[in-house]
Motif scaffolding. Sequence first.
Motif, PDB file in Angstrom:
ATOM      1  N   GLY A   1      13.704  -6.824  -1.185  1.00 25.38           N
ATOM      2  CA  GLY A   1      13.533  -5.261  -1.071  1.00 25.38           C
ATOM      3  C   GLY A   1      12.690  -5.200  -0.012  1.00 25.38           C
ATOM      4  N   GLY A   2      12.660  -5.903   1.011  1.00 31.28           N
ATOM      5  CA  GLY A   2      11.776  -5.569   2.314  1.00 31.28           C
ATOM      6  C   GLY A   2      10.284  -6.054   1.948  1.00 31.28           C
ATOM      7  N   GLY A   3       9.467  -4.985   2.475  1.00 27.67           N
ATOM      8  CA  GLY A   3       7.753  -5.415   2.613  1.00 27.67           C
ATOM      9  C   GLY A   3       7.342  -5.961   3.735  1.00 27.67           C
ATOM     10  N   ALA A   4       6.315  -6.056   3.863  1.00 26.73           N
ATOM     11  CA  ALA A   4       5.343  -6.604   4.988  1.00 26.73           C
ATOM     12  C   ALA A   4       5.211  -8.210   4.787  1.00 26.73           C
ATOM     13  CB  ALA A   4       4.337  -5.899   5.525  1.00 26.73           C
TER      14      ALA A   4
ATOM     15  N   LEU B   1       7.133   2.863   2.122  1.00 25.29           N
ATOM     16  CA  LEU B   1       6.102   3.092   3.301  1.00 25.29           C
ATOM     17  C   LEU B   1       4.618   3.094   2.657  1.00 25.29           C
ATOM     18  CD1 LEU B   1       8.191   5.137   5.890  1.00 25.29           C
ATOM     19  CD2 LEU B   1       7.618   2.401   5.957  1.00 25.29           C
ATOM     20  N   ALA B   2       4.686   3.863   1.663  1.00 27.18           N
ATOM     21  CA  ALA B   2       3.231   4.248   1.283  1.00 27.18           C
ATOM     22  C   ALA B   2       2.641   3.009   0.525  1.00 27.18           C
ATOM     23  CB  ALA B   2       3.283   5.282  -0.147  1.00 27.18           C
ATOM     24  N   GLY B   3       3.560   2.072  -0.039  1.00 27.94           N
ATOM     25  CA  GLY B   3       3.137   0.925  -0.610  1.00 27.94           C
ATOM     26  C   GLY B   3       2.855  -0.069   0.392  1.00 27.94           C
ATOM     27  N   MET B   4       3.503  -0.148   1.519  1.00 26.51           N
ATOM     28  CA  MET B   4       3.091  -0.877   2.725  1.00 26.51           C
ATOM     29  C   MET B   4       1.923  -0.530   3.334  1.00 26.51           C
ATOM     30  SD  MET B   4       6.859  -1.232   4.732  1.00 26.51           S
ATOM     31  CE  MET B   4       5.835  -2.025   6.227  1.00 26.51           C
ATOM     32  N   VAL B   5       1.347   0.604   3.457  1.00 23.41           N
ATOM     33  CA  VAL B   5       0.043   1.292   3.833  1.00 23.41           C
ATOM     34  C   VAL B   5      -0.871   0.778   2.781  1.00 23.41           C
ATOM     35  CG1 VAL B   5      -0.984   3.358   4.383  1.00 23.41           C
ATOM     36  CG2 VAL B   5       0.980   3.136   5.245  1.00 23.41           C
ATOM     37  N   ASP B   6      -0.613   1.123   1.655  1.00 24.20           N
ATOM     38  CA  ASP B   6      -1.671   0.755   0.469  1.00 24.20           C
ATOM     39  C   ASP B   6      -1.887  -0.722   0.624  1.00 24.20           C
ATOM     40  OD1 ASP B   6      -3.267   1.254  -1.830  1.00 24.20           O
ATOM     41  OD2 ASP B   6      -1.613   0.045  -2.927  1.00 24.20           O
TER      42      ASP B   6
END
Length: 372
Positions: free
Chosen positions: A332-335, A200-205
């Motif tokens: 691996g998911g991700g936006a 989630l932190a990677g997505m926010v970044d």
Amino acid sequence: MIPLRDLLWVAWYAAAAAAVVAVLGLVLLHLLRSRSVAVQLAVVGVATVLATVSGIVVITLLMYLDEHDRAVALAVVIAAGTVAMGVSALLGRRLVAANRVLVEAVRADPYRPPSVPLPKELALLARELDAAYDRLAAAHEREQALEASRRELVAWVSHDLRTPLAGMRAMAEALEDGVVSDTETVRRYHGRIRQEIDRLAGMVDDLFELSRIHAGTLRLYRQRVGLDDLVAEAVAGTEPLARAKGVRLRGEAGPALPLEVDAGELGRALRNLVVNAVRHTPSDGTVEVVGGVEDGMACVTVSDACGGIPEDDLPRVFDVAFRGETARTPGGGGAGLGLAIARGIVEAHGGRIGVANAGPGCRFTIRLPPAG
């Protein structure tokens, strides 16, 4: 022969009379500056004719002509002045008609340049309006595409946030209520929660980086680096992911080519491409990262074994939140922001990025201008 002194006096009185009429015409034009072009052209025509007529009238009065000669001179002047004002009015009507044609073309939806011949200045204005309308249409299309991407992004992010949050909530409630108590399960839950938090932190970044790119506030701290160093760092940074998935990762670059780039940002763009390639390459597949020079530009290619991208999807690969068919869905998911971020970073450096199907998969290519 008329003495020079007399000629100078005649010229002086004629010029004075014309100047008085001209001043009155300028004052009238100032008062009527917000009226139509037709009215202002009429004032200009009348003022011009009256300035000429007034000078001639003054001359006839000063030359002591007899009544017959004075009457003839005034008749000729009046006739000529009337014809001149008529011609002026006709020319003014033609200019106003051309202006009206341009106004009607501007009011039309969509705008089309007038097909009738226009005066040079109005024709130039029509061409500029045509170019401006084309720019507005292109900007409107970009705005619509961006809005569609934003809506799609919100939908994808909502989905990708909801799933890990639901899982973390369930594990946290299980830990809190004592449903799980054995050490191994508790440790596994804690590890899983930590993984989801990192994701989630990677997505926010990624969202923050993309917002800076779209807002034009991405700051680049350029420095001289070698293309081979960028390739080596991208391969080293993604090697653990490739090893865990069983994908062979190879990287090579030709002789060191200096670049004036932000090493951190450009390295992120290149890593995004390599991570994307590894995620979409099946186990025992190969991902190759090659750096070199092509047509005077620094060139980096990332080739994978994803099975290819449908031709209809190729133009949309770098769109925000685009994922395409199942073959391109990240494991691996991700936006779906990695490729969009890569494009924004590369274009901010004055470079180009593209993709094409090649061999067992597809090839992403980054082209950058070398250091001056």
